[in-house]
Motif scaffolding. Sequence first.
Motif, PDB file in Angstrom:
ATOM      1  N   ARG A  63       0.792  -1.152  -0.093  1.00 23.05           N
ATOM      2  CA  ARG A  63      -0.085   0.164  -0.024  1.00 23.05           C
ATOM      3  C   ARG A  63       0.930   1.393   0.081  1.00 23.05           C
ATOM      4  N   TRP A  64       1.784   1.349   0.791  1.00 21.78           N
ATOM      5  CA  TRP A  64       2.848   2.342   0.711  1.00 21.78           C
ATOM      6  C   TRP A  64       3.359   2.591  -0.573  1.00 21.78           C
ATOM      7  N   ARG A  65       3.853   1.480  -1.245  1.00 27.70           N
ATOM      8  CA  ARG A  65       4.508   1.664  -2.626  1.00 27.70           C
ATOM      9  C   ARG A  65       3.419   2.227  -3.454  1.00 27.70           C
ATOM     10  N   ASP A  66       2.426   1.723  -3.377  1.00 32.28           N
ATOM     11  CA  ASP A  66       1.212   2.255  -4.115  1.00 32.28           C
ATOM     12  C   ASP A  66       1.024   3.793  -4.029  1.00 32.28           C
ATOM     13  N   SER A  67       1.056   4.147  -2.727  1.00 30.23           N
ATOM     14  CA  SER A  67       0.890   5.429  -2.672  1.00 30.23           C
ATOM     15  C   SER A  67       1.900   6.441  -2.845  1.00 30.23           C
ATOM     16  N   TRP A  68       3.387   5.818  -2.792  1.00 30.68           N
ATOM     17  CA  TRP A  68       4.576   6.560  -3.768  1.00 30.68           C
ATOM     18  C   TRP A  68       4.074   6.905  -5.099  1.00 30.68           C
ATOM     19  N   ASP A  69       3.523   5.780  -5.643  1.00 31.24           N
ATOM     20  CA  ASP A  69       3.094   5.730  -7.375  1.00 31.24           C
ATOM     21  C   ASP A  69       2.044   7.060  -7.262  1.00 31.24           C
ATOM     22  N   VAL A  70       0.982   7.155  -6.286  1.00 28.40           N
ATOM     23  CA  VAL A  70       0.352   8.335  -6.677  1.00 28.40           C
ATOM     24  C   VAL A  70       0.829   9.575  -6.494  1.00 28.40           C
ATOM     25  N   PHE A  71       1.721   9.650  -5.262  1.00 32.81           N
ATOM     26  CA  PHE A  71       2.391  10.811  -5.256  1.00 32.81           C
ATOM     27  C   PHE A  71       3.331  11.157  -6.340  1.00 32.81           C
ATOM     28  N   PHE A  72       3.940  10.438  -6.997  1.00 33.24           N
ATOM     29  CA  PHE A  72       4.865  10.400  -8.282  1.00 33.24           C
ATOM     30  C   PHE A  72       3.832  11.040  -9.479  1.00 33.24           C
ATOM     31  N   ALA A  73       2.863  10.361  -9.743  1.00 35.14           N
ATOM     32  CA  ALA A  73       1.999  10.770 -10.870  1.00 35.14           C
ATOM     33  C   ALA A  73       1.509  12.203 -10.613  1.00 35.14           C
ATOM     34  N   ARG A  74       0.955  12.558  -9.334  1.00 32.21           N
ATOM     35  CA  ARG A  74       0.412  13.867  -8.982  1.00 32.21           C
ATOM     36  C   ARG A  74       1.508  14.896  -9.359  1.00 32.21           C
ATOM     37  N   SER A  75       2.781  14.504  -8.856  1.00 30.65           N
ATOM     38  CA  SER A  75       3.961  15.341  -8.902  1.00 30.65           C
ATOM     39  C   SER A  75       4.339  15.622 -10.495  1.00 30.65           C
ATOM     40  N   LEU A  76       4.170  14.744 -11.189  1.00 29.77           N
ATOM     41  CA  LEU A  76       4.464  14.652 -12.463  1.00 29.77           C
ATOM     42  C   LEU A  76       3.769  15.596 -13.433  1.00 29.77           C
ATOM     43  N   LYS A  77       2.275  15.396 -12.786  1.00 29.80           N
ATOM     44  CA  LYS A  77       1.049  16.024 -13.606  1.00 29.80           C
ATOM     45  C   LYS A  77       1.193  17.780 -13.105  1.00 29.80           C
ATOM     46  N   GLU A  78       1.490  17.937 -11.805  1.00 25.84           N
ATOM     47  CA  GLU A  78       1.477  19.422 -11.425  1.00 25.84           C
ATOM     48  C   GLU A  78       2.696  19.962 -12.218  1.00 25.84           C
ATOM     49  N   GLU A  79       3.738  19.419 -12.211  1.00 26.93           N
ATOM     50  CA  GLU A  79       4.847  19.829 -13.125  1.00 26.93           C
ATOM     51  C   GLU A  79       4.544  20.231 -14.469  1.00 26.93           C
ATOM     52  N   ASN A  80       3.997  19.186 -15.194  1.00 29.39           N
ATOM     53  CA  ASN A  80       3.596  19.267 -16.697  1.00 29.39           C
ATOM     54  C   ASN A  80       2.508  20.482 -16.683  1.00 29.39           C
ATOM     55  N   VAL A  81       1.829  20.605 -15.860  1.00 29.67           N
ATOM     56  CA  VAL A  81       0.729  21.736 -15.870  1.00 29.67           C
ATOM     57  C   VAL A  81       1.241  23.121 -15.820  1.00 29.67           C
ATOM     58  N   VAL A  82       2.493  23.108 -14.825  1.00 24.08           N
ATOM     59  CA  VAL A  82       3.083  24.488 -14.777  1.00 24.08           C
ATOM     60  C   VAL A  82       4.098  24.623 -15.841  1.00 24.08           C
ATOM     61  N   ARG A  83       4.663  23.815 -16.417  1.00 19.19           N
ATOM     62  CA  ARG A  83       5.500  23.818 -17.621  1.00 19.19           C
ATOM     63  C   ARG A  83       4.768  24.422 -18.890  1.00 19.19           C
ATOM     64  N   GLU A  84       3.270  23.918 -18.910  1.00 19.69           N
ATOM     65  CA  GLU A  84       2.622  24.266 -20.145  1.00 19.69           C
ATOM     66  C   GLU A  84       2.116  25.696 -20.043  1.00 19.69           C
ATOM     67  N   GLN A  85       2.281  26.238 -18.777  1.00 21.40           N
ATOM     68  CA  GLN A  85       1.864  27.616 -18.666  1.00 21.40           C
ATOM     69  C   GLN A  85       2.959  28.498 -18.794  1.00 21.40           C
ATOM     70  N   LEU A  86       4.208  28.052 -18.591  1.00 26.76           N
ATOM     71  CA  LEU A  86       5.517  28.813 -18.884  1.00 26.76           C
ATOM     72  C   LEU A  86       5.429  28.946 -20.407  1.00 26.76           C
ATOM     73  N   LYS A  87       4.997  27.640 -21.099  1.00 30.15           N
ATOM     74  CA  LYS A  87       5.293  27.755 -22.465  1.00 30.15           C
ATOM     75  C   LYS A  87       4.515  28.570 -23.302  1.00 30.15           C
ATOM     76  N   ASN A  88       2.963  28.600 -22.695  1.00 32.85           N
ATOM     77  CA  ASN A  88       2.247  29.161 -23.654  1.00 32.85           C
ATOM     78  C   ASN A  88       1.657  30.655 -22.773  1.00 32.85           C
ATOM     79  N   GLY A  89       2.092  30.952 -21.858  1.00 27.51           N
ATOM     80  CA  GLY A  89       1.489  32.035 -21.284  1.00 27.51           C
ATOM     81  C   GLY A  89       2.513  33.323 -21.723  1.00 27.51           C
ATOM     82  N   ASP A  90       1.760  34.539 -21.508  1.00 27.44           N
ATOM     83  CA  ASP A  90       2.318  35.832 -21.770  1.00 27.44           C
ATOM     84  C   ASP A  90       2.388  36.422 -20.379  1.00 27.44           C
ATOM     85  N   PHE A  91       3.465  36.252 -19.374  1.00 26.18           N
ATOM     86  CA  PHE A  91       3.722  36.842 -18.181  1.00 26.18           C
ATOM     87  C   PHE A  91       4.727  37.725 -17.934  1.00 26.18           C
ATOM     88  N   LEU A  92       4.637  38.214 -16.965  1.00 22.58           N
ATOM     89  CA  LEU A  92       5.638  39.224 -16.480  1.00 22.58           C
ATOM     90  C   LEU A  92       7.014  38.523 -15.977  1.00 22.58           C
TER      91      LEU A  92
END
Length: 462
Positions: A63-92
């Motif tokens: 169960r703990w190892r599965d929970s690590w996989d959950v964390f890893f998947a969420r972490s990658l998802k969050e990173e990709n979302v922010v990266r996409e914002q950086l790529k496409n956004g017109d920011f200060l």
Amino acid sequence: MAWRVIKLTEKSEFWSEVFACPKCKGALKTTGKTVDCTKCKQAYPFIGDVPVLMPEPGRWISRWRDSWDVFFARSLKEENVVREQLKNGDFLAATRERLANWVSGIQSHRKKMRDLLKPLLGDQVANSKTLSAEATQRLYQNDHSITAYASNLLRDWGWETGENSRSLEVIKETIGKEKKLGKVLILGAGAGRLAYDIHQNFSPELTVALDFNPVLFLAARRFINDGDRFELTEFVQTPIHPKEVAVSVSCGGVKPISPEKFVLCLADALRPPFQDEKFDTVVTPWMIDVIPVDLRIFLSKINSLLKKDGLWINLGPLGYNRGPASLKYGLAEIQAMATELGFEIEKCDRFEVPYLKSPHSCQSRFEKILGIRARKISKALTPIAESEDPTPSWIKDPNQPVPALSEFALAMQTNKLLADILSLIDGKRNLSEMTALLAHHYSMEPATAGELIQKYLRSVIT
């Protein structure tokens, strides 16, 4: 300073003095590789020198190892979302810098957690495409991942905001003039700092700290038994300095305590791996309002662990966030049940303490907690039976019919709605068209249908 590291051995006397098999209460012995029950022959593994004394250790490790996989998947998802914002956004420029720092923090946190959990994970590489059914379900139900309480490590071993010293003051005032605590058990020790401070200030004969979170205890063992120091990442939602959305915090570096005197074990507080009446003091910090059973069962358990005249010390709020109203006991009810279960309440006071007060954040809060000192004057006068396995018989027996429960009907309605929303996505329809179709199908107001669609789609992509 380099402290000398001392490991648990088969010669550690406490295995025969206080521990017992959580399944059958048989005697335990260890060769240093596993802890073995001499009665039922169950072998309990070590993870990074922390014994896993759960009735089904293999299931918990999985169960703990599965929970690590959950964390890893969420972490990658969050990173990709922010990266996409950086790529496409017109920011200060300042905004781009902040988002870049956020991405760097996500990567750093993932690596630091992976390094910390290496004793559990070994060479396992998380892959969100091969998550187990349980891990996948938890990922999309927003269940806690294995790192959910990592901020407790920062509070206990990194921040210097007075929170730990205040908790120690409250413990000292609650314990009072009691000079010797004897053998001490901390149930729900969390990241371990309060247990460490109790040991260093009261010099008990033995301190045993119990929790079921491997992230907290793998770090705590390194801090407490090795005197280790390493950095962890803090994510700051409301930073004092805008650039500090992800901060590296140096943690640990305290004087170590020999594992012969301070033992950490991963175990279930409701099925504790101990012999009866072996502890002089049991401490429950921030614990009694989060246990998943009737408090009377837990207090009965504490009574059985304590020697005659032993102390139960409680610290924490009554901030129940789950369970039926009938089990959200107030102070008067707790005092009455403690008396019925063989305790005499000697002291009960309220204290105000800070809670998760980060030096990097604009926000913090204070809690008013209860400090209770109770003495065991007899065995539980009305013993509460062990909690039974809550698994329904129709799950245990695949030949029994599954009842048509109202909970299933509600879940079906909720999941059907979500499935219907997703079925409307064909790459051509816009939100207005999807809203009109959903509102017509369910005979609901268009505004309600539109709000549901937007809320669900946001939860999927963010």
